[in-house]
Design an enzyme around this catalytic site. Structure first.
Site, PDB file in Angstrom:
ATOM      1  N   ASP A  90      80.760 -24.559 -56.673  1.00  8.30           N
ATOM      2  CA  ASP A  90      80.011 -23.314 -56.808  1.00  8.30           C
ATOM      3  C   ASP A  90      79.309 -23.245 -58.155  1.00  8.30           C
ATOM      4  OD1 ASP A  90      80.877 -22.619 -54.324  1.00  8.30           O
ATOM      5  OD2 ASP A  90      82.408 -21.192 -55.003  1.00  8.30           O
ATOM      6  N   ALA A  91      79.970 -23.738 -59.197  1.00 11.71           N
ATOM      7  CA  ALA A  91      79.393 -23.682 -60.541  1.00 11.71           C
ATOM      8  C   ALA A  91      78.124 -24.523 -60.626  1.00 11.71           C
ATOM      9  CB  ALA A  91      80.418 -24.156 -61.573  1.00 11.71           C
ATOM     10  N   ALA A  92      78.160 -25.733 -60.028  1.00 11.02           N
ATOM     11  CA  ALA A  92      76.985 -26.604 -60.069  1.00 11.02           C
ATOM     12  C   ALA A  92      75.833 -25.998 -59.270  1.00 11.02           C
ATOM     13  CB  ALA A  92      77.341 -27.978 -59.531  1.00 11.02           C
ATOM     14  N   ASP A  94      75.313 -22.800 -58.576  1.00  8.55           N
ATOM     15  CA  ASP A  94      74.795 -21.630 -59.288  1.00  8.55           C
ATOM     16  C   ASP A  94      73.942 -22.045 -60.479  1.00  8.55           C
ATOM     17  OD1 ASP A  94      76.095 -20.033 -57.477  1.00  8.55           O
ATOM     18  OD2 ASP A  94      77.836 -19.653 -58.764  1.00  8.55           O
ATOM     19  N   SER A 139      45.559 -42.913 -37.079  1.00  4.72           N
ATOM     20  CA  SER A 139      46.155 -43.287 -35.800  1.00  4.72           C
ATOM     21  C   SER A 139      45.708 -44.708 -35.463  1.00  4.72           C
ATOM     22  CB  SER A 139      45.731 -42.310 -34.706  1.00  4.72           C
ATOM     23  OG  SER A 139      44.331 -42.247 -34.626  1.00  4.72           O
ATOM     24  N   LEU A 140      46.162 -45.241 -34.342  1.00  7.62           N
ATOM     25  CA  LEU A 140      45.836 -46.609 -33.951  1.00  7.62           C
ATOM     26  C   LEU A 140      44.911 -46.622 -32.743  1.00  7.62           C
ATOM     27  CD1 LEU A 140      49.342 -48.346 -34.189  1.00  7.62           C
ATOM     28  CD2 LEU A 140      47.481 -48.433 -35.852  1.00  7.62           C
ATOM     29  N   LYS A 175      56.276 -49.915 -29.985  1.00  4.85           N
ATOM     30  CA  LYS A 175      55.632 -48.621 -30.231  1.00  4.85           C
ATOM     31  C   LYS A 175      56.561 -47.525 -29.731  1.00  4.85           C
ATOM     32  CE  LYS A 175      51.176 -46.301 -29.794  1.00  4.85           C
ATOM     33  NZ  LYS A 175      51.688 -44.966 -29.444  1.00  4.85           N
ATOM     34  N   CYS A 484      48.614 -17.122   5.129  1.00  6.19           N
ATOM     35  CA  CYS A 484      48.141 -15.926   5.832  1.00  6.19           C
ATOM     36  C   CYS A 484      47.861 -16.158   7.311  1.00  6.19           C
ATOM     37  CB  CYS A 484      46.883 -15.378   5.157  1.00  6.19           C
ATOM     38  SG  CYS A 484      45.437 -16.455   5.348  1.00  6.19           S
ATOM     39  N   CYS A 506      44.447 -13.374   1.500  1.00 11.13           N
ATOM     40  CA  CYS A 506      45.421 -14.461   1.622  1.00 11.13           C
ATOM     41  C   CYS A 506      46.368 -14.370   0.430  1.00 11.13           C
ATOM     42  CB  CYS A 506      44.709 -15.811   1.630  1.00 11.13           C
ATOM     43  SG  CYS A 506      45.851 -17.219   1.600  1.00 11.13           S
TER      44      CYS A 506
END
Length: 920
Positions: A90-92, A94, A139-140, A175, A484, A506
């Site tokens: 906690d110390a580190a 903080d 990109s390729l 790929k 229908c 329809c």
């Protein structure tokens, strides 16, 4: 790094750098670049930070220190809040947090919304800000045949003037079917993770990237091997085993499974809450190198110590960055073919999905010599495997009716996994196509994906018919509409498509038209989707044929693993409820709907079979796991738009006090001349408060939370220790229903082109609707336009013009539903506004632009709309009249045509520049 550069920060999954011994930080001046680089995530160095006066720093040094400390703080936060496994004291923690706060106070440009100092407890979220890549992320280009691959290989040899007898070192890699990612490390600390985006800018997803366990928060290895700055390019993906585990978990939780690993990875990587990403088991392989800076004080000097691709991969391994184990070094075209052949046969045997083989020139100097086109390097190519073909069973062929009445046969398949997703249905286009393919219901058929995207039924496996002839049957297109009952026929002689002529009523056509008018291309009513459209137009869809499958009180059937449900016996005397009359018989009544109209609409739902078994959780406690295993064939009805009856919640003392204060404020406002309606408003979508409906008695139950739009349907008598209490049971419009009405109100003022699209005029899509609306100016002008008027508009062809003129001519026929729809919408305020002139600069006036392939930031239609909004013409084909061709991923023949004609080809980034300025 300049002090006004904004960084977005993220956290790791708890893997922070191991605590190292003192590296001699004491010999460096506090605050110097060497001192910052020597800092480690230890308690001792945290104390050093706490004692250090940040006001003595330069702005650039402060930014470097902030970046390093912020990464450690976020690693601590994810370890604590997500993994429940703190790695720092906690110390580190903080001390580091106080250091950040002091830095941000002294250098306000470092204080940004993504800073860990603005995070409350375990509240993590992403906003996916756009960030520029330090170097372009290309990109390729793809090739789809060995001949095309050989052409590329020969062009490389030729452009390098490489001796034929001398081997050319190349790298062959599978790929990965995943998502491209750019990792940015500064002084060995992960600073940012960016998506590819358009290659120039990407989305900042650092918070989620830090949750991927295989991506190190700090680069490992000897200090002399860690540069000041490096971009590591790679792919985020999901392994097959992790994908199957995730889908099992999805099903156990009652959620829909993902279609394929790429979709799962994409959805996981773009979660707003990184705690969800942390549970998704994502993986990463590095496959490229961006900017690399060793720095003037680096032990190796300022020269580039990485000479080729394989050396970069060796460095990645030293740093703890994973590299694919499937890479091969090759020196001849035959070895490339060997790699392609091997993985073509073993595509399903490796740990992840793949969709091709990438070939790269290994030497970085030769890569620079070869250079790049506007969008892709010339020193690399992606060979894509032919579409994967699999066999499955054709269970049935059904037909579906579209919004214009077209009747299409659909193949119902035994679900089969092909090229990255499960395929269960695919279109067969028309009856002639079914005959041409020669398929029979019951056949074993070949299925593939055209372009690895669209499912396609290729044809039957004829040898599988032997001995099964009596189990096969021919498909015959129906004579009458399945929705229908109208007689089907071609729209005109010679048409292959048959259509239902009952356009007005329809149910299938009406449902599809409502779905279409609510889509983003038209009115953009997001909460009027497919299921809501069915409920409005055809609520009796899925109605059971007999009482034998009507189970009004059964919503699910629970079974033990491997067991079958017990037979269902209907209750004696049970009858099917009377069929409902649809709320909408055509589109004309859409904008006159009220929430009250939808109160009694119910739809049919099938009870699911749910398998339940017990398991032991990580905490040692037993828990029940539920898994949906199918449908039971039993049906019940549920409310479509309103909630089911629910007991009202009793208000707390605090809530009662707040209500009293609110009522007092309203009463005070009324005495000053304000009306209650101005204060409270009417319920969404209703012409009058729903409280006036029978059964409403909220005032009689002031101690309960009864919303203004709710109806009390009954009162339950609840026995408590203090006696009998009356509890009101309420129903109200559901949240989606309320949102739907809000969106419908906005749609009344939709742009004219959107109204045209919503009218479902055959062949008329958004781009052409924009052209017509812009040229004609008003709905009245369009109603009276001739074919000649419309074809005079650049970009409007004779077929579309004829469709528009015929549609509006029909509105003038007595009793025609189209006229009724148009008049009803206009009475509701829809389409009465004149078309607005585009407020955007007309940068493309007189220009013709073609877009081909897929773009990251635009759909096909939105790209066309962007062109039209700026005065340009969005053409569908390339010709000598074309001014520009925008090239996206998987561009096809249009790109080749543009190159042949010498037409300028633009990347997505250049397209954005063209839209903004009109020039490149």
């Amino acid at each position: 790094m300049s002090t006004n550069e904004q960084l977005a920060w993220d956290f790791d999954d708890g893997d922070v750098a191991e605590v190292r011994p003192d590296t001699g930080i004491a010999r460096f001046a506090p605050g110097s670049e060497q001192w910052i680089a020597a800092l480690q995530p230890t308690d001792d160095d945290a104390i050093r930070l706490d004692r250090f006066d940040v006001n003595t720093m330069t702005a650039e040094a402060a930014a470097r220190l902030w970046a390093r400390v912020a990464a450690w703080v976020e690693s601590d936060q994810i370890a604590y809040y997500i993994d429940d496994s703190p790695v720092s004291s906690d110390a580190a923690y903080d001390a580091r947090m106080r250091c950040l706060e002091r830095l941000e106070a002294a250098f306000p440009s470092l204080d940004n919304p993504q800073s860990p100092t603005h995070r409350v407890g375990g509240s993590f979220s992403n906003d996916f800000a756009s960030v520029r890549h330090p170097s372009r992320m290309m990109s390729l280009d793809d090739v789809f045949s060995i001949e095309e691959l050989k052409d590329w290989y020969d062009s490389v040899i030729r452009d390098l003037d490489w001796p034929e007898s001398k081997p050319l070192p190349m790298s062959c890699e599978v790929k990965i079917d995943g998502l491209a990612l750019n990792l940015i490390y500064r002084n060995g600390v992960l600073e940012q993770g960016l998506t590819r985006g358009d290659g120039v800018t990407g989305e900042d997803i650092t918070l989620n990237v830090r949750t991927i366990g295989s991506i190190p928060a700090n680069l490992g290895g000897p200090k002399e091997d860690v540069p000041d700055f490096v971009e590591i390019r790679g792919e985020v993906f999901m392994r097959w085993d992790d994908f199957h585990t995730l889908n099992n978990e999805q099903e156990d939780a009652g959620r829909a499974p993902f279609a394929n690993p790429r979709n799962a990875a994409a959805g996981s990587l773009r979660q707003k809450d990184p705690r969800i990403t942390a549970t998704r088991r994502l993986s990463f392989y590095a496959h490229g190198l961006g900017q690399l800076t060793w720095g003037p004080d680096h032990p190796r000097g300022t020269h580039d110590v990485v000479a080729d691709q394989s050396q970069a991969y060796d460095l990645y391994t030293k740093w703890g960055v994973p590299v694919s184990p499937h890479n091969r070094a090759v020196t001849s075209f035959q070895e490339i073919l060997d790699m392609i052949e091997y993985y073509g046969e073993h595509r399903g045997d490796i740990e992840h999905a793949l969709d091709g083989i990438v070939v790269k020139v290994d030497d970085l100097g030769l890569q620079r010599t070869l250079g790049a086109t506007s969008r892709a390097p010339r020193w690399a190519i992606a060979y894509k495997y032919p579409p994967e073909e699999v066999n499955t069973e054709l269970l049935n062929i059904t037909v579906q009716v579209g919004r214009t009445g077209r009747v299409t046969p659909v193949a119902v398949l035994k679900p089969v996994y092909v090229a990255g997703s499960t395929v269960a249905r695919t279109t067969l286009h028309n009856g002639f196509e079914v005959k041409r393919k020669g398929i029979l219901i019951g056949d074993t058929v070949v299925v593939r994906k055209a372009g690895d995207v669209i499912p396609e039924l290729v044809g039957p496996v004829l040898e599988r018919r032997k001995g099964r002839e009596d189990q096969l049957r021919e498909f015959v297109m129906p004579e009458f509409c399945p929705s229908c009952g109208a007689k089907l026929s071609p729209a005109k002689e010679g048409d292959k498509d048959i259509r239902c002529p009952n356009v007005e009523s329809c149910p299938a056509q009406l449902t599809e038209r409502v779905i279409s008018l609510a889509s983003r291309k038209a009115f953009d009513i997001e909460h009027l989707g497919e299921q809501s459209a069915i409920a409005l137009t055809n609520p009796e869809e899925n109605r059971p044929d007999s009482v034998a499958t009507y189970a009004p009180n059964i919503t699910e059937v629970l079974v033990a693993p491997g067991e079958e449900p017990d037979p269902y016996e209907p209750v004696e005397g049970l009858e099917l409820p009377a069929a409902q009359k649809p709320v909408l018989s055509n589109e004309s009544g859409l904008f006159n709907l009220t929430a009250a109209d939808l109160r009694d609409v119910r739809v049919w739902r099938e009870a699911a079979i749910v398998e339940v078994h017990e398991t032991v959780g990580a905490n040692g406690k037993k828990k029940k796991v539920r898994k949906r295993v199918g449908g039971s064939g039993l049906w019940h009805q549920v409310p479509a738009f309103w909630t089911a009856p629910t007991p009202a919640k009793k208000l707390t003392a605090k809530q009662l006090a707040e209500r009293a204060q609110g009522e007092a404020a309203i009463e005070s406002a009324e005495t000053q001349g304000d009306t209650a309606s101005e204060t409270t408003g009417a319920p969404t979508g209703a012409e009058a408060p729903l409280g006036t409906m029978p059964g409403f008695a909220a005032a009689s139950y002031p101690e309960y939370d009864v919303p203004a739009d709710a109806v009390i349907v009954r009162v339950d008598h609840k026995t408590t220790r203090t006696g009998v209490t009356d509890v009101p049971v309420i129903i109200r419009p559901g949240e989606n229903t309320r949102k739907m009405f809000d969106e419908m109100d906005k749609a009344r003022h939709a742009d004219l082109w959107r109204v045209l699209v919503a009218l479902s005029i055959r062949r008329l899509g958004p781009p052409t609707a924009r052209l017509i609306a812009s040229a004609m100016g008003s709905l009245a002008a369009i109603e009276n336009a001739t074919i000649e008027d419309l074809t005079a508009i650049d970009g409007v062809g004779p077929e579309i013009a004829e469709s528009v003129v015929n549609w509006f001519a029909a509105t003038r026929e007595p009793g025609d539903w189209r006229g009724a729809t148009l008049r009803a919408w206009q009475a509701a305020g829809v389409g009465v506004d004149e078309a607005e002139t585009s407020s955007l600069p007309q940068t493309l006036a007189g220009k013709t632009v073609v877009v081909t392939g897929s773009l990251e930031g635009y759909s096909r239609d939105s790209a066309k709309e962007a062109i039209i909004e700026r005065g340009g013409k969005a053409a569908g084909s390339v010709s000598k009249k074309t001014d520009y061709v925008v090239i996206g991923a998987n561009a096809g023949s249009k790109a080749a045509k543009a190159e042949e004609l010498g037409i300028p080809m633009l990347s997505e980034t250049q397209f954005a520049q063209l839209l903004a300025t009109g020039t490149i």
